[in-house]
Design a protein around this motif. Sequence first.
Motif, PDB file in Angstrom:
ATOM      1  N   THR A 272       0.724  -1.217  -0.150  1.00  0.00           N
ATOM      2  CA  THR A 272       0.071   0.002   0.176  1.00  0.00           C
ATOM      3  C   THR A 272       0.918   1.257   0.117  1.00  0.00           C
ATOM      4  OG1 THR A 272      -1.710  -1.206   1.263  1.00  0.00           O
ATOM      5  CG2 THR A 272      -1.926   1.245   1.358  1.00  0.00           C
ATOM      6  N   ALA A 273       1.849   1.399   0.696  1.00  0.00           N
ATOM      7  CA  ALA A 273       2.629   2.320   0.874  1.00  0.00           C
ATOM      8  C   ALA A 273       4.057   2.213  -0.264  1.00  0.00           C
ATOM      9  CB  ALA A 273       3.277   2.333   2.266  1.00  0.00           C
ATOM     10  N   GLN A 274       4.585   0.998  -0.687  1.00  0.00           N
ATOM     11  CA  GLN A 274       5.494   0.958  -1.429  1.00  0.00           C
ATOM     12  C   GLN A 274       5.279   0.949  -3.117  1.00  0.00           C
ATOM     13  OE1 GLN A 274       7.435   1.583   1.438  1.00  0.00           O
ATOM     14  NE2 GLN A 274       8.900   0.735   0.109  1.00  0.00           N
ATOM     15  N   ASP A 275       4.273   0.503  -3.427  1.00  0.00           N
ATOM     16  CA  ASP A 275       3.956   0.461  -4.783  1.00  0.00           C
ATOM     17  C   ASP A 275       4.018   1.989  -5.570  1.00  0.00           C
ATOM     18  OD1 ASP A 275       3.983  -2.354  -4.787  1.00  0.00           O
ATOM     19  OD2 ASP A 275       1.631  -2.383  -5.502  1.00  0.00           O
ATOM     20  N   VAL A 276       4.624   1.958  -6.612  1.00  0.00           N
ATOM     21  CA  VAL A 276       4.559   3.332  -7.581  1.00  0.00           C
ATOM     22  C   VAL A 276       3.897   2.943  -8.545  1.00  0.00           C
ATOM     23  CG1 VAL A 276       6.050   4.990  -8.781  1.00  0.00           C
ATOM     24  CG2 VAL A 276       7.002   3.832  -6.519  1.00  0.00           C
ATOM     25  N   GLU A 277       2.966   3.992  -8.987  1.00  0.00           N
ATOM     26  CA  GLU A 277       2.107   3.597 -10.066  1.00  0.00           C
ATOM     27  C   GLU A 277       2.809   3.661 -11.387  1.00  0.00           C
ATOM     28  OE1 GLU A 277      -1.527   3.355 -12.065  1.00  0.00           O
ATOM     29  OE2 GLU A 277      -1.133   3.415  -9.896  1.00  0.00           O
ATOM     30  N   SER A 278       2.597   2.891 -12.323  1.00  0.00           N
ATOM     31  CA  SER A 278       3.523   2.732 -13.479  1.00  0.00           C
ATOM     32  C   SER A 278       3.197   3.778 -14.285  1.00  0.00           C
ATOM     33  CB  SER A 278       3.279   1.109 -13.967  1.00  0.00           C
ATOM     34  OG  SER A 278       3.848   1.303 -14.945  1.00  0.00           O
ATOM     35  N   VAL A 279       4.151   4.537 -14.842  1.00  0.00           N
ATOM     36  CA  VAL A 279       3.919   5.542 -16.210  1.00  0.00           C
ATOM     37  C   VAL A 279       4.829   5.390 -17.261  1.00  0.00           C
ATOM     38  CG1 VAL A 279       4.187   7.819 -16.514  1.00  0.00           C
ATOM     39  CG2 VAL A 279       3.166   7.322 -14.229  1.00  0.00           C
ATOM     40  N   ASP A 280       4.304   5.698 -18.294  1.00  0.00           N
ATOM     41  CA  ASP A 280       4.990   5.649 -19.714  1.00  0.00           C
ATOM     42  C   ASP A 280       5.926   6.702 -19.798  1.00  0.00           C
ATOM     43  OD1 ASP A 280       6.213   5.393 -22.168  1.00  0.00           O
ATOM     44  OD2 ASP A 280       4.286   5.326 -23.180  1.00  0.00           O
ATOM     45  N   TYR A 281       7.087   6.292 -18.874  1.00  0.00           N
ATOM     46  CA  TYR A 281       8.042   7.425 -18.740  1.00  0.00           C
ATOM     47  C   TYR A 281       8.593   7.999 -20.024  1.00  0.00           C
ATOM     48  CZ  TYR A 281       7.730   6.268 -13.900  1.00  0.00           C
ATOM     49  OH  TYR A 281       7.116   6.101 -12.757  1.00  0.00           O
ATOM     50  N   ALA A 282       9.111   7.051 -20.942  1.00  0.00           N
ATOM     51  CA  ALA A 282       9.572   7.386 -22.527  1.00  0.00           C
ATOM     52  C   ALA A 282       8.369   8.158 -23.131  1.00  0.00           C
ATOM     53  CB  ALA A 282       9.963   6.041 -22.903  1.00  0.00           C
ATOM     54  N   GLY A 283       7.147   7.759 -22.991  1.00  0.00           N
ATOM     55  CA  GLY A 283       6.232   8.428 -23.532  1.00  0.00           C
ATOM     56  C   GLY A 283       5.785   9.744 -23.194  1.00  0.00           C
ATOM     57  N   TYR A 284       6.177  10.087 -21.806  1.00  0.00           N
ATOM     58  CA  TYR A 284       6.114  11.352 -21.409  1.00  0.00           C
ATOM     59  C   TYR A 284       7.347  12.256 -22.035  1.00  0.00           C
ATOM     60  CZ  TYR A 284       6.494  15.390 -17.958  1.00  0.00           C
ATOM     61  OH  TYR A 284       6.450  16.524 -17.254  1.00  0.00           O
ATOM     62  N   ALA A 285       8.559  11.778 -22.027  1.00  0.00           N
ATOM     63  CA  ALA A 285       9.375  12.465 -22.687  1.00  0.00           C
ATOM     64  C   ALA A 285       9.177  12.804 -23.805  1.00  0.00           C
ATOM     65  CB  ALA A 285      10.895  11.733 -22.465  1.00  0.00           C
ATOM     66  N   GLU A 286       8.580  11.691 -24.710  1.00  0.00           N
ATOM     67  CA  GLU A 286       8.180  11.972 -26.183  1.00  0.00           C
ATOM     68  C   GLU A 286       7.357  13.310 -26.301  1.00  0.00           C
ATOM     69  OE1 GLU A 286       9.167   7.340 -27.531  1.00  0.00           O
ATOM     70  OE2 GLU A 286       7.213   8.291 -26.977  1.00  0.00           O
ATOM     71  N   LEU A 287       6.326  13.215 -25.294  1.00  0.00           N
ATOM     72  CA  LEU A 287       5.374  14.530 -25.277  1.00  0.00           C
ATOM     73  C   LEU A 287       5.994  15.710 -25.372  1.00  0.00           C
ATOM     74  CD1 LEU A 287       2.639  13.226 -22.783  1.00  0.00           C
ATOM     75  CD2 LEU A 287       2.234  13.310 -25.390  1.00  0.00           C
ATOM     76  N   LEU A 288       7.205  15.813 -24.606  1.00  0.00           N
ATOM     77  CA  LEU A 288       7.881  17.090 -24.584  1.00  0.00           C
ATOM     78  C   LEU A 288       8.732  17.263 -25.628  1.00  0.00           C
ATOM     79  CD1 LEU A 288       8.773  17.012 -20.783  1.00  0.00           C
ATOM     80  CD2 LEU A 288       7.050  18.541 -22.051  1.00  0.00           C
ATOM     81  N   GLY A 289       8.885  16.358 -26.790  1.00  0.00           N
ATOM     82  CA  GLY A 289       9.733  16.540 -27.866  1.00  0.00           C
ATOM     83  C   GLY A 289      11.051  15.813 -27.727  1.00  0.00           C
TER      84      GLY A 289
ATOM     85  N   PRO B 107      17.991  15.736 -25.514  1.00  0.00           N
ATOM     86  CA  PRO B 107      17.836  15.019 -24.448  1.00  0.00           C
ATOM     87  C   PRO B 107      17.118  14.047 -24.719  1.00  0.00           C
ATOM     88  CG  PRO B 107      17.110  17.365 -24.227  1.00  0.00           C
ATOM     89  CD  PRO B 107      17.168  17.107 -25.573  1.00  0.00           C
ATOM     90  N   THR B 108      17.498  12.707 -24.023  1.00  0.00           N
ATOM     91  CA  THR B 108      17.031  11.510 -24.107  1.00  0.00           C
ATOM     92  C   THR B 108      16.641  10.840 -22.777  1.00  0.00           C
ATOM     93  OG1 THR B 108      18.595  11.256 -25.910  1.00  0.00           O
ATOM     94  CG2 THR B 108      17.460   9.289 -24.912  1.00  0.00           C
ATOM     95  N   LEU B 109      15.466  10.099 -22.543  1.00  0.00           N
ATOM     96  CA  LEU B 109      15.081   9.499 -21.435  1.00  0.00           C
ATOM     97  C   LEU B 109      14.981   8.056 -21.609  1.00  0.00           C
ATOM     98  CD1 LEU B 109      12.542  10.110 -18.823  1.00  0.00           C
ATOM     99  CD2 LEU B 109      12.328   7.993 -19.849  1.00  0.00           C
ATOM    100  N   ILE B 110      15.831   7.247 -21.085  1.00  0.00           N
ATOM    101  CA  ILE B 110      15.627   5.774 -21.173  1.00  0.00           C
ATOM    102  C   ILE B 110      14.935   5.234 -20.119  1.00  0.00           C
ATOM    103  CG2 ILE B 110      17.074   3.539 -21.019  1.00  0.00           C
ATOM    104  CD1 ILE B 110      19.426   5.140 -22.105  1.00  0.00           C
ATOM    105  N   ASP B 111      13.914   4.679 -20.391  1.00  0.00           N
ATOM    106  CA  ASP B 111      12.784   4.124 -19.344  1.00  0.00           C
ATOM    107  C   ASP B 111      13.179   2.505 -19.290  1.00  0.00           C
ATOM    108  OD1 ASP B 111      10.499   3.270 -18.004  1.00  0.00           O
ATOM    109  OD2 ASP B 111       8.929   4.138 -19.375  1.00  0.00           O
ATOM    110  N   ALA B 112      13.884   2.145 -18.256  1.00  0.00           N
ATOM    111  CA  ALA B 112      14.372   1.038 -17.959  1.00  0.00           C
ATOM    112  C   ALA B 112      13.602   0.089 -16.881  1.00  0.00           C
ATOM    113  CB  ALA B 112      15.866   1.134 -17.441  1.00  0.00           C
ATOM    114  N   TYR B 113      12.742  -0.760 -17.619  1.00  0.00           N
ATOM    115  CA  TYR B 113      12.088  -1.749 -16.768  1.00  0.00           C
ATOM    116  C   TYR B 113      12.841  -2.717 -16.193  1.00  0.00           C
ATOM    117  CZ  TYR B 113       8.036   0.394 -19.745  1.00  0.00           C
ATOM    118  OH  TYR B 113       7.265   1.040 -20.045  1.00  0.00           O
ATOM    119  N   VAL B 114      12.953  -2.634 -14.559  1.00  0.00           N
ATOM    120  CA  VAL B 114      13.855  -3.455 -14.104  1.00  0.00           C
ATOM    121  C   VAL B 114      13.194  -4.200 -13.109  1.00  0.00           C
ATOM    122  CG1 VAL B 114      15.918  -2.317 -14.647  1.00  0.00           C
ATOM    123  CG2 VAL B 114      14.731  -1.747 -12.399  1.00  0.00           C
ATOM    124  N   THR B 115      13.726  -5.277 -12.400  1.00  0.00           N
ATOM    125  CA  THR B 115      12.915  -6.099 -11.262  1.00  0.00           C
ATOM    126  C   THR B 115      12.996  -4.948 -10.008  1.00  0.00           C
ATOM    127  OG1 THR B 115      13.345  -7.905  -9.861  1.00  0.00           O
ATOM    128  CG2 THR B 115      15.074  -7.016 -10.753  1.00  0.00           C
TER     129      THR B 115
END
Length: 611
Positions: free
Chosen positions: A498-515, A540-548
Amino acid sequence: MTTVSDFLIQRVREWGVSRIFGYPGDGIGDFDGALGRAERAGTGLDYVRPTHEEIAAFMATAHAKFTGEVGVCAATSSPGAFHLLNGLYDAQMDNVPVVAIVGQQGLDALGTFTQQESNLEVVFADVAAYVKTIVSPEQAQAVIDTAFRTATTRLQPAIVVVPHDVQGMEMTEPAAAHWVSRSSSAAASTKITPPSSDIQRAAQVINEGRKVTFLVGAGARGATDLVVEAARRVGAGIVTALRGKDVIPSDVSFHTQQVGLLGTLPSYRQMTECDTLVLLGTNYPYGEFLPKTGQARAVQVDLKPEQLGIRYPTEVNLWGDVGATLSALLPMLVQQEDLSWQEQIAKEWTQAEQELHAQAMLGFPDGGNPRRVYFELNERLPENAIVTADAGTTADWYAQHIRLRRGMRGDLSGRLASMLAAMPYAIAAKFAYPERPVICTIGDGAFQMLGMNELITVKKYQERWPNKQFIVVVLHNDDLSQVSWEMRTEDANPVWRTAQDVESVDYAGYAELLGFKGIRLRSDEDAGAAWDEAFAHDGPTLIDAYVTRNAPPLPPKITKQYRNNMMKAMLKADPLEVPTLVDSAEALASEALHRTKSALHLGKNDPGQRE
């Protein structure tokens, strides 16, 4: 008419400052207006406005760390001022000179409970070495000069509070009058050298040692060659505190990187086996990773006198600049003929690097290996790169897998260890060195705090940077992973999702929205290619690294408490019990294999230093 605000801007420039990080508001409005006038006249400060006052304070702190100059930030009264606090505490706890100029309601409003009026001197009393409100034009000169002089000599934040009406008052030259101070903008020297007799005592302690270890912190910055020469002369090994990582080049063979929970086994062994410890510009706080009492004689050199002799029972405490002190100390150090201690450290470090490589190559069934992301980055770090890391497991992987060669820089929020600092640190570094590549490494929890906002700041200012290479890697594991591991290993509690989970976001997609360029990294095998693609992009580049979320940040020594707490947490129905145990077992098996090989190769009986 020259106003108090006009004068303050001119005086800040006289103190060698060219950039200010700020956020506007009516409480600082006349000062902001003066900044605008100065900008139009070509005599102003480079004003950088991030998305939040907290970021401005972190940027000022980072600017001071990366440049050695005073960092300056500005904010409006109460809410803006309060937002500065976290970044200012970062400066305080890492001994960095920062001056904050803060707005206030008018003089007649003080103490009358009006809107946005609060006792800012009380608010900042704990974080600042100096805090003062300017109440008249005649006082302005002395207050701003004292703030800068205090920040530079005490290596702490200083706060100048300027009520709104005072900001616009006509500036007058301080008179030769009773109660009026006429001050100087000349900086005080900080190249302090201790008395010769004390340096001789320190040299005697070091010369008598046969297993000498230097623990080097950020306070030794600028003295790299002196530290390495002193170590070579006395046959010492070198361990760096996390903020001192870039002080000693990674190719110094007897530099075994960091010590502690995120450190290496050779550094741990140095601390458990040395007979002499020399602390150089460090306030390393984890006493359990320092030699046992009575094991080692110790010498400490630091510009912060109150931090001398507080971490270990030192025999000689030298209050001085590390570079100036070592310059005086070196002629007194005897060249040791027996270098077996230093040579052994170098051999152990070679074996440790092989173990860390094996850890980075492990595959996990439930996501990518975060170590692999850092390993592949390290393999491709360009010359003069600047790397920032956040608090949390990103600091573990940064410590264990990033090797900063001469000319490279790296930093993070040290003793405060605040989340989200990696982003403002990286942007401040890019402003300070716009021709250099900057890489920000950050976890998804920290990135969601204010890090995502700061991509907007990058978008706003990127055209000002001749080298537009600004790379952000987000470790995307949907978990506050450092805290998850601390819950298990420190408190024997299962992860509370309940406290530890972070909502998943398409971070690469967010970066792409900004060009920007967005790269989605989903497999270990593609990690190298992802970095190649990022470094090939001029922007600028954002690497959205899906890791365990379950890769264990293994300390160099697993204590009984660490192991028992982990098992207790699992028995309490940790929701991630199975993948955590599987991933931990695989990491431990790899570690044990390489430590056994290392022990056989080095002729040691104890391959793992385990309890």
